[in-house]
Design a protein around this motif. Structure first.
Motif, PDB file in Angstrom:
ATOM      1  N   SER A  59       0.839  -1.201   0.000  1.00  0.00           N
ATOM      2  CA  SER A  59       0.000   0.000   0.000  1.00  0.00           C
ATOM      3  C   SER A  59       0.873   1.249   0.000  1.00  0.00           C
ATOM      4  O   SER A  59       0.577   2.231  -0.703  1.00  0.00           O
ATOM      5  CB  SER A  59      -0.962   0.003   1.183  1.00  0.00           C
ATOM      6  N   ILE A  60       1.963   1.240   0.750  1.00  0.00           N
ATOM      7  CA  ILE A  60       2.895   2.372   0.770  1.00  0.00           C
ATOM      8  C   ILE A  60       3.538   2.551  -0.600  1.00  0.00           C
ATOM      9  O   ILE A  60       3.628   3.672  -1.129  1.00  0.00           O
ATOM     10  CB  ILE A  60       3.977   2.158   1.846  1.00  0.00           C
ATOM     11  N   MET A  61       3.972   1.452  -1.204  1.00  0.00           N
ATOM     12  CA  MET A  61       4.654   1.523  -2.495  1.00  0.00           C
ATOM     13  C   MET A  61       3.733   2.039  -3.598  1.00  0.00           C
ATOM     14  O   MET A  61       4.138   2.846  -4.442  1.00  0.00           O
ATOM     15  CB  MET A  61       5.217   0.145  -2.866  1.00  0.00           C
ATOM     16  N   VAL A  62       2.478   1.609  -3.583  1.00  0.00           N
ATOM     17  CA  VAL A  62       1.538   2.036  -4.628  1.00  0.00           C
ATOM     18  C   VAL A  62       1.169   3.506  -4.450  1.00  0.00           C
ATOM     19  O   VAL A  62       1.077   4.255  -5.433  1.00  0.00           O
ATOM     20  CB  VAL A  62       0.288   1.142  -4.629  1.00  0.00           C
ATOM     21  N   LEU A  63       0.956   3.940  -3.216  1.00  0.00           N
ATOM     22  CA  LEU A  63       0.669   5.358  -2.990  1.00  0.00           C
ATOM     23  C   LEU A  63       1.828   6.216  -3.483  1.00  0.00           C
ATOM     24  O   LEU A  63       1.633   7.227  -4.174  1.00  0.00           O
ATOM     25  CB  LEU A  63       0.397   5.612  -1.508  1.00  0.00           C
ATOM     26  N   ALA A  64       3.063   5.827  -3.156  1.00  0.00           N
ATOM     27  CA  ALA A  64       4.242   6.579  -3.585  1.00  0.00           C
ATOM     28  C   ALA A  64       4.361   6.600  -5.105  1.00  0.00           C
ATOM     29  O   ALA A  64       4.648   7.642  -5.707  1.00  0.00           O
ATOM     30  CB  ALA A  64       5.494   5.982  -2.962  1.00  0.00           C
ATOM     31  N   LYS A  65       4.104   5.463  -5.739  1.00  0.00           N
ATOM     32  CA  LYS A  65       4.210   5.374  -7.192  1.00  0.00           C
ATOM     33  C   LYS A  65       3.228   6.323  -7.882  1.00  0.00           C
ATOM     34  O   LYS A  65       3.507   6.860  -8.958  1.00  0.00           O
ATOM     35  CB  LYS A  65       3.952   3.930  -7.613  1.00  0.00           C
ATOM     36  N   TYR A  78     -17.377  -6.953  -5.391  1.00  0.00           N
ATOM     37  CA  TYR A  78     -16.463  -5.825  -5.281  1.00  0.00           C
ATOM     38  C   TYR A  78     -16.001  -5.356  -6.656  1.00  0.00           C
ATOM     39  O   TYR A  78     -16.196  -6.039  -7.657  1.00  0.00           O
ATOM     40  CB  TYR A  78     -15.238  -6.219  -4.441  1.00  0.00           C
ATOM     41  N   ARG A  79     -15.359  -4.187  -6.666  1.00  0.00           N
ATOM     42  CA  ARG A  79     -14.761  -3.641  -7.880  1.00  0.00           C
ATOM     43  C   ARG A  79     -13.325  -3.232  -7.568  1.00  0.00           C
ATOM     44  O   ARG A  79     -13.075  -2.582  -6.540  1.00  0.00           O
ATOM     45  CB  ARG A  79     -15.564  -2.430  -8.364  1.00  0.00           C
ATOM     46  N   PRO A  80     -12.357  -3.587  -8.406  1.00  0.00           N
ATOM     47  CA  PRO A  80     -10.964  -3.218  -8.126  1.00  0.00           C
ATOM     48  C   PRO A  80     -10.759  -1.701  -8.119  1.00  0.00           C
ATOM     49  O   PRO A  80     -11.320  -0.984  -8.950  1.00  0.00           O
ATOM     50  CB  PRO A  80     -10.190  -3.857  -9.283  1.00  0.00           C
ATOM     51  N   VAL A  81      -9.958  -1.241  -7.169  1.00  0.00           N
ATOM     52  CA  VAL A  81      -9.485   0.145  -7.164  1.00  0.00           C
ATOM     53  C   VAL A  81      -8.097   0.184  -7.792  1.00  0.00           C
ATOM     54  O   VAL A  81      -7.824   0.991  -8.665  1.00  0.00           O
ATOM     55  CB  VAL A  81      -9.438   0.717  -5.731  1.00  0.00           C
ATOM     56  N   PHE A  82      -7.225  -0.706  -7.333  1.00  0.00           N
ATOM     57  CA  PHE A  82      -5.937  -0.879  -8.008  1.00  0.00           C
ATOM     58  C   PHE A  82      -5.484  -2.321  -7.876  1.00  0.00           C
ATOM     59  O   PHE A  82      -5.735  -2.984  -6.871  1.00  0.00           O
ATOM     60  CB  PHE A  82      -4.874   0.100  -7.502  1.00  0.00           C
ATOM     61  N   GLU A  83      -4.863  -2.791  -8.940  1.00  0.00           N
ATOM     62  CA  GLU A  83      -4.353  -4.149  -9.005  1.00  0.00           C
ATOM     63  C   GLU A  83      -2.835  -4.085  -9.065  1.00  0.00           C
ATOM     64  O   GLU A  83      -2.267  -3.325  -9.836  1.00  0.00           O
ATOM     65  CB  GLU A  83      -4.908  -4.863 -10.230  1.00  0.00           C
ATOM     66  N   LEU A  84      -2.168  -4.898  -8.244  1.00  0.00           N
ATOM     67  CA  LEU A  84      -0.714  -4.862  -8.194  1.00  0.00           C
ATOM     68  C   LEU A  84      -0.093  -5.243  -9.534  1.00  0.00           C
ATOM     69  O   LEU A  84       0.994  -4.769  -9.868  1.00  0.00           O
ATOM     70  CB  LEU A  84      -0.202  -5.782  -7.085  1.00  0.00           C
ATOM     71  N   SER A  85      -0.795  -6.049 -10.322  1.00  0.00           N
ATOM     72  CA  SER A  85      -0.285  -6.440 -11.632  1.00  0.00           C
ATOM     73  C   SER A  85      -0.124  -5.248 -12.554  1.00  0.00           C
ATOM     74  O   SER A  85       0.685  -5.273 -13.490  1.00  0.00           O
ATOM     75  CB  SER A  85      -1.224  -7.466 -12.284  1.00  0.00           C
ATOM     76  N   LYS A  86      -0.878  -4.179 -12.276  1.00  0.00           N
ATOM     77  CA  LYS A  86      -0.825  -2.982 -13.120  1.00  0.00           C
ATOM     78  C   LYS A  86      -0.044  -1.840 -12.477  1.00  0.00           C
ATOM     79  O   LYS A  86       0.169  -0.810 -13.109  1.00  0.00           O
ATOM     80  CB  LYS A  86      -2.248  -2.520 -13.437  1.00  0.00           C
ATOM     81  N   GLU A  87       0.346  -2.011 -11.229  1.00  0.00           N
ATOM     82  CA  GLU A  87       0.989  -0.921 -10.497  1.00  0.00           C
ATOM     83  C   GLU A  87       2.488  -1.108 -10.281  1.00  0.00           C
ATOM     84  O   GLU A  87       3.238  -0.136 -10.282  1.00  0.00           O
ATOM     85  CB  GLU A  87       0.310  -0.744  -9.123  1.00  0.00           C
ATOM     86  N   LEU A  88       2.918  -2.351 -10.081  1.00  0.00           N
ATOM     87  CA  LEU A  88       4.310  -2.590  -9.699  1.00  0.00           C
ATOM     88  C   LEU A  88       4.925  -3.680 -10.575  1.00  0.00           C
ATOM     89  O   LEU A  88       4.216  -4.582 -11.033  1.00  0.00           O
ATOM     90  CB  LEU A  88       4.392  -3.024  -8.227  1.00  0.00           C
ATOM     91  N   MET A 100      14.001  -9.932  -6.599  1.00  0.00           N
ATOM     92  CA  MET A 100      14.281 -10.136  -5.178  1.00  0.00           C
ATOM     93  C   MET A 100      14.745  -8.839  -4.531  1.00  0.00           C
ATOM     94  O   MET A 100      14.345  -8.504  -3.406  1.00  0.00           O
ATOM     95  CB  MET A 100      15.315 -11.253  -5.018  1.00  0.00           C
ATOM     96  N   ASP A 101      15.576  -8.073  -5.236  1.00  0.00           N
ATOM     97  CA  ASP A 101      16.018  -6.779  -4.713  1.00  0.00           C
ATOM     98  C   ASP A 101      14.836  -5.832  -4.512  1.00  0.00           C
ATOM     99  O   ASP A 101      14.790  -5.084  -3.528  1.00  0.00           O
ATOM    100  CB  ASP A 101      17.026  -6.136  -5.669  1.00  0.00           C
ATOM    101  N   ARG A 102      13.889  -5.857  -5.456  1.00  0.00           N
ATOM    102  CA  ARG A 102      12.721  -4.979  -5.320  1.00  0.00           C
ATOM    103  C   ARG A 102      11.902  -5.354  -4.092  1.00  0.00           C
ATOM    104  O   ARG A 102      11.385  -4.471  -3.381  1.00  0.00           O
ATOM    105  CB  ARG A 102      11.865  -5.043  -6.583  1.00  0.00           C
ATOM    106  N   MET A 103      11.757  -6.629  -3.826  1.00  0.00           N
ATOM    107  CA  MET A 103      11.030  -7.047  -2.627  1.00  0.00           C
ATOM    108  C   MET A 103      11.780  -6.629  -1.367  1.00  0.00           C
ATOM    109  O   MET A 103      11.176  -6.123  -0.405  1.00  0.00           O
ATOM    110  CB  MET A 103      10.813  -8.556  -2.638  1.00  0.00           C
ATOM    111  N   VAL A 104      13.086  -6.791  -1.364  1.00  0.00           N
ATOM    112  CA  VAL A 104      13.877  -6.400  -0.200  1.00  0.00           C
ATOM    113  C   VAL A 104      13.789  -4.900   0.027  1.00  0.00           C
ATOM    114  O   VAL A 104      13.708  -4.436   1.176  1.00  0.00           O
ATOM    115  CB  VAL A 104      15.344  -6.859  -0.367  1.00  0.00           C
ATOM    116  N   GLU A 105      13.794  -4.113  -1.046  1.00  0.00           N
ATOM    117  CA  GLU A 105      13.644  -2.672  -0.900  1.00  0.00           C
ATOM    118  C   GLU A 105      12.306  -2.338  -0.252  1.00  0.00           C
ATOM    119  O   GLU A 105      12.209  -1.447   0.610  1.00  0.00           O
ATOM    120  CB  GLU A 105      13.762  -1.982  -2.261  1.00  0.00           C
TER     121      GLU A 105
END
Length: 324
Positions: free
Chosen positions: A146-152, A197-207, A288-293
């Motif tokens: 949630s933090i990463m998507v808001l920042a993006k 429900y209806r999607p607001v944001f999907e991680l497949s499209k955000e990160l 893996m680096d992205r997950m660690v970040e």
């Protein structure tokens, strides 16, 4: 949170001397087996005999709620191999436990999305400004994402009130009661309730891809039974290949293993195929680096991770062996 859990479990594992108790069945550990999508390749590989074909007879799966518990299962279980969260693997290694990452598991976070009610005016991440959204718990993956998507999307963290609800189900309940305007969900829960429900944001499209889970084993198992380790990795790889090639049959197998209705199992499997959720085992160091970040953002990891000391790709099939 994860590191504290691994610290406590490390003491227990060391007390056991990493000794595997005698067992009739060959069991491995898979985080959230029976609940989340990580286990589908193993369910298929057991049902279709892929493990046996590769040279190992896996007859059962140990499960846990994730984190350090799955690491403990690997260290103290009947067969010291398991699929665990990357966070748990990194935490265990930092505590000095003699583990190695030997293959990748779930190579995407695209099983997760934030949803709202069908009649909600919330259409995008920017619409969340000034609103309340749910996540499961502090230092969880949903907290991080949630933090990463808001920042993006250029939304300052102090412009959105994020509410910890404790679980996916509790978050969806809070959404239904109007306490939040968006809440996270994931498959197979999403496949069961997508009409509500209806999607607001999907991680497949955000990160981009972030490696969620990895296969780990012990240094002793690497030395003592390398052929069996290769067989486990190969059997899982064949399970992934079958999922991609035969989603209807694979979905039925998954549904049976997880006690789901067959149409639901197939729908969830097809959703994961569409986003490339299951890796064949090859290691993507950038993912893996992205997950660690992301884990650094929530304070689960500090300092660098030396993958050269933690990752061993020599047990992968030849065509998957070179790290990307």
């Amino acid at each position: 949170m994860l590191i504290k859990a691994v610290k406590a479990l490390a003491v227990a594992a060391i007390a056991l001397g990493f000794a595997a108790p005698a067992a009739k069945a060959e069991e491995i550990s898979v985080t959230h087996w029976g609940a989340l999508m990580y286990g589908a390749p193993y369910a298929v590989a057991m049902e279709k005999g892929f493990f046996k074909q590769a040279g190992v007879d896996i007859t059962g799966i140990l499960t846990s709620k994730g984190g350090g518990t799955t690491v403990r299962n690997v260290l103290a279980g009947g067969l010291p191999y398991g699929e665990v969260s990357l966070a748990a693997a990194v935490a265990a290694a930092k505590e000095g436990l003699p583990i190695k990452i030997v293959n990748a598991g779930a190579v995407s976070v695209a099983d997760i999305l934030w949803v709202t009610t069908p009649d909600s005016p919330i259409k995008s991440v920017k619409d969340l400004v000034g609103k309340k959204i749910a996540y499961t718990s502090p230092k969880s993956v949903t907290d991080m994402l949630s933090i990463m998507v808001l920042a993006k999307n250029g939304v300052a963290l102090d412009k959105v009130e994020r509410i910890s609800t404790g679980s996916i189900g509790a978050g969806l309940t809070a959404l239904g009661q109007g306490a939040v305007v968006a809440a996270p969900t994931m498959d197979p829960i999403w496949s069961r309730s997508s009409d509500k429900y209806r999607p607001v944001f999907e991680l497949s499209k955000e990160l981009p891809n972030l490696t969620q889970t990895v296969g780990i084993t012990t240094a002793d198992f690497i030395k003592q039974q390398p052929a069996k380790l290769k067989a486990i990795i190969e059997g899982r790889r064949k399970g992934v290949d079958f999922l991609n090639a035969s989603p209807a049959e694979a979905g039925a197998i998954f549904a049976k293993a997880y006690n789901l209705d067959t149409p639901l199992g197939e729908k969830a499997v097809r959703n994961m195929i569409a986003v490339g959720y299951w890796g064949k085992g090859d290691i993507d160091l950038a993912a893996m680096d992205r997950m660690v970040e992301g884990l650094r953002i929530i304070g689960e990891v500090d300092g660098p991770v030396d993958w050269s000391k933690l990752v061993d790709t020599s047990f992968l099939p030849a065509d998957l062996r070179k790290p990307s």
